[in-house]
Enzyme design. Structure first.
Site, PDB file in Angstrom:
ATOM      1  CD  GLU A  33      -2.811  -1.237   2.413  1.00  0.00           C
ATOM      2  OE1 GLU A  33      -2.781  -0.308   3.241  1.00  0.00           O
ATOM      3  OE2 GLU A  33      -3.593  -2.204   2.498  1.00  0.00           O
ATOM      4  CG  HIS A  76      -6.030   0.156   4.754  1.00  0.00           C
ATOM      5  ND1 HIS A  76      -4.871  -0.539   4.958  1.00  0.00           N
ATOM      6  CD2 HIS A  76      -6.771  -0.053   5.872  1.00  0.00           C
ATOM      7  CE1 HIS A  76      -4.917  -1.139   6.137  1.00  0.00           C
ATOM      8  NE2 HIS A  76      -6.079  -0.864   6.712  1.00  0.00           N
TER       9      HIS A  76
HETATM   10  N1  LIG Z   1      -9.725  -2.234   6.630  1.00  0.00           N
HETATM   11  C1  LIG Z   1      -9.524  -1.587   7.749  1.00  0.00           C
HETATM   12  O1  LIG Z   1      -9.413  -0.371   7.775  1.00  0.00           O
HETATM   13  C2  LIG Z   1      -9.432  -2.356   9.021  1.00  0.00           C
HETATM   14  C3  LIG Z   1      -9.872  -1.754  10.200  1.00  0.00           C
HETATM   15  C4  LIG Z   1      -9.797  -2.471  11.373  1.00  0.00           C
HETATM   16  C5  LIG Z   1      -9.262  -3.742  11.380  1.00  0.00           C
HETATM   17  N2  LIG Z   1      -8.807  -4.291  10.237  1.00  0.00           N
HETATM   18  C6  LIG Z   1      -8.272  -5.654  10.232  1.00  0.00           C
HETATM   19  O2  LIG Z   1      -9.376  -6.541  10.328  1.00  0.00           O
HETATM   20  C7  LIG Z   1      -8.932  -7.775  10.886  1.00  0.00           C
HETATM   21  C8  LIG Z   1      -9.891  -8.247  11.956  1.00  0.00           C
HETATM   22  O3  LIG Z   1      -9.965  -7.304  12.990  1.00  0.00           O
HETATM   23  P1  LIG Z   1     -10.744  -7.636  14.361  1.00  0.00           P
HETATM   24  O4  LIG Z   1     -10.638  -6.429  15.198  1.00  0.00           O
HETATM   25  O5  LIG Z   1     -12.066  -8.192  14.085  1.00  0.00           O
HETATM   26  O6  LIG Z   1      -9.782  -8.751  14.941  1.00  0.00           O
HETATM   27  P2  LIG Z   1     -10.081  -9.742  16.161  1.00  0.00           P
HETATM   28  O7  LIG Z   1      -8.756 -10.105  16.702  1.00  0.00           O
HETATM   29  O8  LIG Z   1     -11.108  -9.173  17.061  1.00  0.00           O
HETATM   30  O9  LIG Z   1     -10.711 -11.012  15.427  1.00  0.00           O
HETATM   31  C9  LIG Z   1      -9.979 -11.844  14.573  1.00  0.00           C
HETATM   32  C10 LIG Z   1     -10.592 -13.220  14.621  1.00  0.00           C
HETATM   33  O10 LIG Z   1      -9.934 -14.022  13.647  1.00  0.00           O
HETATM   34  C11 LIG Z   1      -9.779 -15.316  14.203  1.00  0.00           C
HETATM   35  N3  LIG Z   1      -8.727 -16.022  13.478  1.00  0.00           N
HETATM   36  C12 LIG Z   1      -7.390 -15.945  13.641  1.00  0.00           C
HETATM   37  N4  LIG Z   1      -6.767 -16.745  12.756  1.00  0.00           N
HETATM   38  C13 LIG Z   1      -7.736 -17.338  12.027  1.00  0.00           C
HETATM   39  C14 LIG Z   1      -7.717 -18.256  10.962  1.00  0.00           C
HETATM   40  N5  LIG Z   1      -6.569 -18.741  10.460  1.00  0.00           N
HETATM   41  N6  LIG Z   1      -8.900 -18.676  10.458  1.00  0.00           N
HETATM   42  C15 LIG Z   1     -10.066 -18.200  10.972  1.00  0.00           C
HETATM   43  N7  LIG Z   1     -10.144 -17.333  11.983  1.00  0.00           N
HETATM   44  C16 LIG Z   1      -8.982 -16.885  12.495  1.00  0.00           C
HETATM   45  C17 LIG Z   1      -9.479 -15.061  15.663  1.00  0.00           C
HETATM   46  O11 LIG Z   1      -9.702 -16.205  16.450  1.00  0.00           O
HETATM   47  C18 LIG Z   1     -10.426 -13.910  15.971  1.00  0.00           C
HETATM   48  O12 LIG Z   1     -11.666 -14.368  16.445  1.00  0.00           O
HETATM   49  C19 LIG Z   1      -7.516  -7.519  11.373  1.00  0.00           C
HETATM   50  O13 LIG Z   1      -6.613  -7.974  10.374  1.00  0.00           O
HETATM   51  C20 LIG Z   1      -7.422  -6.016  11.418  1.00  0.00           C
HETATM   52  O14 LIG Z   1      -6.108  -5.567  11.293  1.00  0.00           O
HETATM   53  C21 LIG Z   1      -8.887  -3.626   9.054  1.00  0.00           C
HETATM   54  O1  LIG Z   2      -6.082   3.592   9.910  1.00  0.00           O
HETATM   55  C1  LIG Z   2      -5.287   2.780   9.480  1.00  0.00           C
HETATM   56  O2  LIG Z   2      -4.284   3.094   8.824  1.00  0.00           O
HETATM   57  C2  LIG Z   2      -5.474   1.292   9.759  1.00  0.00           C
HETATM   58  C3  LIG Z   2      -6.900   0.852   9.813  1.00  0.00           C
HETATM   59  C4  LIG Z   2      -7.035  -0.624  10.143  1.00  0.00           C
HETATM   60  O3  LIG Z   2      -6.410  -1.405   9.213  1.00  0.00           O
HETATM   61  C5  LIG Z   2      -6.613  -0.983  11.529  1.00  0.00           C
HETATM   62  O4  LIG Z   2      -5.730  -1.821  11.697  1.00  0.00           O
HETATM   63  O5  LIG Z   2      -7.202  -0.417  12.451  1.00  0.00           O
END
Ligand SMILES: NC(=O)c1ccc[n+]([C@@H]2O[C@H](COP(=O)([O-])OP(=O)(O)OC[C@H]3O[C@@H](n4cnc5c(N)ncnc54)[C@H](O)[C@@H]3O)[C@@H](O)[C@H]2O)c1
Ligand SMILES: O=C(O)CC[C@@H](O)C(=O)O
Length: 474
Positions: free
Chosen positions: A322, A352
């Protein structure tokens, strides 16, 4: 007693600087202060956000705390740090590695989001760094183990943007089902294309959630309220919300879901979790959404699955590479498959932005900044992702001549005995110690410490072979 300039760090000690002590704005041996009580030595700027009656510990002149915030950390978070009197430099973007290394050498605190990579190579240069704030959920951009071994605490905001991501995914499910991206692009080009073929309601369709954590479970509730059936796969057994149902394997989920959405962390096991064999398992005409991490989907395999028509649409918010800043960077130089991806139909590409809402960014800014202030000023590690979580009740206003000793050390036998021999010359009011892997965190409130004795305490702790980092707050 040695002067402030005489402080020597043991040869071979992992880091050159003991953060708090060398940053004392007033030398503890300045003659006129040596007999002064701690209370009267505090500066005018006292840390905010402490309960009435609690003593604000003042680790050092707060103006000496230098903080670098990258990637446009929300103003509410910046304000909390500035209110403390810290020196805050806030940049809108992340920095190329060479510039990051240059800047990180000089700061006690760095705040980042998902773009800044704090690798061992970068952290090795961060000689004064005390704490890292990830103003986001993910912490995969930081070498957490290396940071812990250097006594650098890492904090994040574990769920303040979960709702924003879940809402984005709901929007994308409808957009994909109705091919809204394509229709809108056509209209922008002046083309009227009124079609209903392969456009669907989402009511009664099955959403398959991979990873039922903060975001996945929130999404489950929203999707059910819109009439979808929800199944989920997770590596741990989790309570099903509403009428959702956990399925035993990823394959079972892929075979049943009309929409597959990914919400797993970036781990070795989740890299390319969805590749050609998984696309082949998905129902013909189903959809894929990835707002987790770019490493989770094999993009060339997605391109193949969409070109063949097997996958009817996809929404991607995250990518293996990214850009560090906004601009015309999403091209083949960044990812070799860039052009192939962009040419696909019914593909929603977003930069993102899953957690990028005013609400989420403000909440994250406040949560992480408050954790940083608590750590800097009081040594409390609650919420740290790489150090043991340790808290002691605050020192009361009426309690004078107290110091809080923090000793981060290698988790080896005999350390507590040696530390307590050193603290034993004073009265240890309360003490707590906990370990996480190889690193342990000890915090003790010591009374009857004269101001001039603090340096001696600190020096003796620094000489212990198990020492990673010593801080004395007073
Ligand atoms: N796009 C964005 O802007 C954005 C924003 C926030 C979070 N995220 C990403 O979203 C993802 C999830 O966030 P969250 O807060 O829900 O995380 P979380 O830790 O609350 O939940 C993740 C879940 O995935 C499960 N898990 C782990 N490995 C696994 C596998 N191999 N197969 C199936 N399940 C599995 C865990 O047991 C857990 O329940 C993270 O990668 C986070 O970085 C992205
Ligand atoms: O704000 C960001 O850059 C990251 C957002 C998301 O991927 C997170 O991990 O919370």
């Amino acid at each position: 007693m040695a002067s402030a300039q005489d402080i020597k760090i043991k040869p071979g000690a992992p880091r050159e600087v003991s953060h708090s002590f060398q940053n004392l704005s007033t030398s503890p041996v300045t003659p006129q202060l040596a007999t002064q009580s701690f209370a009267s030595s505090w500066g005018a700027k006292l840390p905010q956000r402490i309960a009435p009656g609690e003593r604000p510990l003042k680790p050092f002149n707060t103006q000496d705390v230098k903080i670098l915030l990258l990637e446009n950390v929300n103003k509410a978070g910046q304000d909390i740090l500035r209110e403390q009197g810290y020196q805050v430099e806030a940049l809108k973007t992340s920095l190329p590695e060479d510039q990051l290394i240059e800047k990180i050498r000089d700061v006690q605190v760095i705040g980042i989001r998902s773009k800044t990579k704090l690798t061992e190579k970068v952290l090795r240069e961060a000689k004064s760094l005390l704490v890292i704030g990830c103003f986001c959920i993910g912490t995969n951009q930081v070498d957490l183990d290396y940071a812990a071994r250097q006594g650098i605490a890492v904090f994040n905001s574990p769920f303040a943007n979960s709702r924003s991501v879940a809402e984005l995914v709901i929007g994308e499910i409808i957009c994909l089902a109705r091919q809204l991206g394509d229709r809108s692009n056509e209209m922008h080009r002046g083309t009227w294309n009124k079609v209903s073929a392969k456009c669907w309601e989402i009511r009664g369709k099955t959403l398959g959630i991979v990873g039922y954590g903060h975001i996945g479970s929130q999404l489950s509730v929203l999707a059910e309220s819109m009439g979808m059936n929800v199944i989920y796969y997770d590596v741990v057994t989790l309570m099903a919300l509403g009428t959702s149902r956990q399925v035993p394997t990823l394959e079972a989920l892929l075979e049943e879901a009309d929409f597959v959405t990914l919400h797993v962390p970036d781990l070795p096991e989740t890299r390319n979790l969805i590749s050609t064999p998984q696309f082949e398992r998905m129902k013909s005409g189903s959809y894929l959404i990835n707002a987790s991490r770019g490493s989770v989907v094999d993009i060339p395999a997605l391109v193949k699955a969409m070109n063949s028509g097997h996958v009817a649409g996809a929404a991607l918010d995250v990518y293996p590479q990214e850009p560090a800043a906004n601009g015309d960077y999403f091209n083949n130089d960044l990812n070799v498959w860039g052009e192939d991806l962009r040419s696909l139909k019914n593909l929603i590409l977003t930069p993102h932005i899953g957690g990028s809402t005013e609400e989420a960014q403000r909440a994250i800014g406040i949560e992480v900044s408050e954790a940083l202030v608590r750590y800097i000023n009081q040594g409390i590690t609650l919420g740290s992702v790489n150090l043991p979580e340790v808290q002691l009740r605050s020192i009361k206003l009426e309690e004078d001549n107290k110091a809080r000793v923090i000793f981060i050390h290698n988790n080896v036998p005999g350390v507590l005995r040696k530390v307590n021999e050193i603290l034993g010359d004073h009265n240890v009011d309360k003490q707590i110690s906990d370990s996480k892997g190889d690193i342990a965190y000890l915090m003790a409130d010591v009374s009857n410490v004269k101001f001039g004795e603090i340096k001696d305490l600190w020096e003796r702790l620094e000489l212990l072979s198990s020492r990673v980092l010593t801080r004395v707050l007073y």
